[in-house]
Design a protein around this motif. Structure first.
Motif, PDB file in Angstrom:
ATOM      1  N   ARG A 143      79.805  37.606  51.682  1.00  0.00           N
ATOM      2  CA  ARG A 143      78.794  37.115  51.061  1.00  0.00           C
ATOM      3  C   ARG A 143      77.431  37.840  50.918  1.00  0.00           C
ATOM      4  NH1 ARG A 143      81.786  32.884  52.171  1.00  0.00           N
ATOM      5  NH2 ARG A 143      79.860  31.919  53.429  1.00  0.00           N
ATOM      6  N   MET A 144      77.071  38.525  52.375  1.00  0.00           N
ATOM      7  CA  MET A 144      75.304  38.648  52.356  1.00  0.00           C
ATOM      8  C   MET A 144      75.607  40.212  51.900  1.00  0.00           C
ATOM      9  SD  MET A 144      75.082  37.337  56.198  1.00  0.00           S
ATOM     10  CE  MET A 144      73.964  38.535  56.658  1.00  0.00           C
ATOM     11  N   VAL A 197      73.520  49.297  61.287  1.00  0.00           N
ATOM     12  CA  VAL A 197      73.255  47.819  61.618  1.00  0.00           C
ATOM     13  C   VAL A 197      73.779  47.255  62.556  1.00  0.00           C
ATOM     14  CG1 VAL A 197      72.926  45.766  60.420  1.00  0.00           C
ATOM     15  CG2 VAL A 197      72.873  47.939  58.754  1.00  0.00           C
ATOM     16  N   LEU A 198      73.019  46.611  63.238  1.00  0.00           N
ATOM     17  CA  LEU A 198      73.683  46.078  64.429  1.00  0.00           C
ATOM     18  C   LEU A 198      72.945  43.872  64.458  1.00  0.00           C
ATOM     19  CD1 LEU A 198      71.762  47.585  67.146  1.00  0.00           C
ATOM     20  CD2 LEU A 198      73.742  48.219  66.126  1.00  0.00           C
ATOM     21  N   MET A 199      74.907  43.597  64.463  1.00  0.00           N
ATOM     22  CA  MET A 199      74.871  42.222  64.909  1.00  0.00           C
ATOM     23  C   MET A 199      75.047  41.189  65.979  1.00  0.00           C
ATOM     24  SD  MET A 199      75.139  41.798  61.798  1.00  0.00           S
ATOM     25  CE  MET A 199      75.240  42.610  59.615  1.00  0.00           C
ATOM     26  N   GLY A 200      73.348  40.596  65.808  1.00  0.00           N
ATOM     27  CA  GLY A 200      73.427  39.958  67.065  1.00  0.00           C
ATOM     28  C   GLY A 200      72.731  41.151  68.513  1.00  0.00           C
ATOM     29  N   ASN A 201      72.566  39.923  69.424  1.00  0.00           N
ATOM     30  CA  ASN A 201      72.063  40.596  70.261  1.00  0.00           C
ATOM     31  C   ASN A 201      72.610  41.651  71.521  1.00  0.00           C
ATOM     32  OD1 ASN A 201      69.361  40.157  71.470  1.00  0.00           O
ATOM     33  ND2 ASN A 201      69.884  37.698  71.369  1.00  0.00           N
ATOM     34  N   PRO A 230      68.421  45.664  63.083  1.00  0.00           N
ATOM     35  CA  PRO A 230      68.913  45.025  64.097  1.00  0.00           C
ATOM     36  C   PRO A 230      68.924  43.922  63.379  1.00  0.00           C
ATOM     37  CG  PRO A 230      67.742  45.988  65.074  1.00  0.00           C
ATOM     38  CD  PRO A 230      66.658  45.988  64.232  1.00  0.00           C
ATOM     39  N   MET A 231      69.912  42.624  62.755  1.00  0.00           N
ATOM     40  CA  MET A 231      69.758  41.574  62.335  1.00  0.00           C
ATOM     41  C   MET A 231      70.631  40.188  63.100  1.00  0.00           C
ATOM     42  SD  MET A 231      71.287  42.708  58.375  1.00  0.00           S
ATOM     43  CE  MET A 231      70.924  41.052  57.902  1.00  0.00           C
ATOM     44  N   PHE A 232      70.130  39.169  62.654  1.00  0.00           N
ATOM     45  CA  PHE A 232      71.086  37.939  62.980  1.00  0.00           C
ATOM     46  C   PHE A 232      72.217  38.265  62.925  1.00  0.00           C
ATOM     47  CE2 PHE A 232      66.785  35.023  62.422  1.00  0.00           C
ATOM     48  CZ  PHE A 232      66.430  35.533  63.689  1.00  0.00           C
ATOM     49  N   ASP A 250      65.837  40.622  55.961  1.00  0.00           N
ATOM     50  CA  ASP A 250      66.291  42.722  56.499  1.00  0.00           C
ATOM     51  C   ASP A 250      67.432  42.900  55.254  1.00  0.00           C
ATOM     52  OD1 ASP A 250      64.779  41.208  58.282  1.00  0.00           O
ATOM     53  OD2 ASP A 250      66.650  40.563  59.657  1.00  0.00           O
ATOM     54  N   LEU A 251      68.598  41.797  54.674  1.00  0.00           N
ATOM     55  CA  LEU A 251      69.335  42.542  53.890  1.00  0.00           C
ATOM     56  C   LEU A 251      68.391  43.733  53.239  1.00  0.00           C
ATOM     57  CD1 LEU A 251      71.605  39.448  53.551  1.00  0.00           C
ATOM     58  CD2 LEU A 251      72.669  42.077  54.134  1.00  0.00           C
ATOM     59  N   LEU A 252      67.494  43.161  52.328  1.00  0.00           N
ATOM     60  CA  LEU A 252      66.220  43.580  51.091  1.00  0.00           C
ATOM     61  C   LEU A 252      65.547  44.902  51.981  1.00  0.00           C
ATOM     62  CD1 LEU A 252      64.671  40.790  49.313  1.00  0.00           C
ATOM     63  CD2 LEU A 252      67.010  42.451  48.263  1.00  0.00           C
ATOM     64  N   GLU A 253      65.915  45.174  53.613  1.00  0.00           N
ATOM     65  CA  GLU A 253      65.118  46.377  53.587  1.00  0.00           C
ATOM     66  C   GLU A 253      66.202  46.740  54.058  1.00  0.00           C
ATOM     67  OE1 GLU A 253      62.591  47.465  55.709  1.00  0.00           O
ATOM     68  OE2 GLU A 253      60.929  46.102  55.133  1.00  0.00           O
TER      69      GLU A 253
END
Ligand code: URA
Length: 261
Positions: A143-144, A197-201, A230-232, A250-253
């Motif tokens: 969805r994101m 795109v990195l999801m999480g830590n 990086p994103m949540f 971040d998605l807009l970035e």
């Protein structure tokens, strides 16, 4: 055998031994240790070879010890296509996670897409299906992506740091991350995305060598020769929906970056 000691001395010596903790005698007859030769017998290896005795067979040579991290580097370097990489991972026997997993979870989406997403590790649903991000977190991810016009069926390629599910979804161990990183690097090199795109830590730790997603998110940086955002993690957003505002920024970035080039 006659004792050279007088009975009083012998008794005193016996009492002394009892005080020291001696509770039993081992031999039926006493052993005069003063009469023994001074030098102890040599161990068999050092004793002079007896030509009448057959030589002992040499022990079998030890199998050379394998360093799993080195093996991963070697296996990853050896492949020249995504299919070969998948096969190399399927044949890699040094990661314990493989034994507890139902399926190898390699990737999903469009190989060669401009955007490559790197998650953490498969969960239960992914392990069952053999595809990354198919559970609740994956549905949120879809969805994101759709919100900025992206999809795994057309414009995104998705993988994880680890291709096998850790037991009880525990955090990947540093040794597991270190072992799988050469495969991830090769994966990125073969998929040739424009951005990561990195999801999480966990993926930040693996790719950037840094944790602290709250500070890192939304900031473009460089790694593996590519721009990296990086994103949540979507699983975190499911638990903390108030953070979706930042995720939207971040998605807009990401969208802006793709429009730039
Ligand atoms: N979380 C991840 O990081 N990857 C998946 O594939 C599923 C959940």
């Amino acid at each position: 055998m006659e004792s050279a000691l007088d009975p009083h001395t012998a008794l005193a010596l016996l009492q002394w031994q009892v005080e020291l903790g001696v509770t039993e005698t081992i031999l039926d007859a006493p052993l005069d240790r003063y009469a023994l030769p001074e030098t102890a017998p040599r161990p068999p290896a050092q004793a002079a070879a007896d030509p009448r005795r057959p030589a002992m067979p040499a022990p079998p040579p030890k199998a050379p010890e394998v360093d799993p991290a080195q093996e991963a580097v070697r296996a990853a370097r050896a492949v020249g296509s995504l299919d070969a990489l998948r096969t190399a991972l399927a044949e890699f026997e040094h990661c314990e996670l493989k034994r507890g997993a139902r399926n190898l979870v390699f990737a999903d989406g469009v190989p060669g897409a401009r955007v490559m997403i790197i998650g953490e590790a498969p969960g239960r649903d992914e392990d069952r299906e053999g595809r990354p991000f198919v559970g609740r977190a994956g549905q949120l991810l879809d969805r994101m992506l759709a919100a900025i016009g992206l999809s795994r069926s057309e414009s995104v390629y998705i993988t994880n740091v680890l291709p096998w599910r850790p037991p009880q979804n525990r955090d990947p161990l540093p040794v597991e991350i270190g072992m799988m990183k050469p495969f991830l690097e090769r994966h990125v090199a073969l998929a040739k995305p424009e951005v990561l795109v990195l999801m999480g830590n966990i993926s930040c730790e693996t790719v950037l060598g840094r944790r602290g997603i709250t500070r890192l998110r939304g900031q473009w940086t460089q790694a593996m020769g590519l721009p990296v955002l990086p994103m949540f993690h979507p699983a975190y957003l499911l638990r903390q929906p108030q953070m979706k505002r930042q995720a939207w920024a971040d998605l807009l970035e990401l969208q802006a970056k793709l429009r730039e080039s």
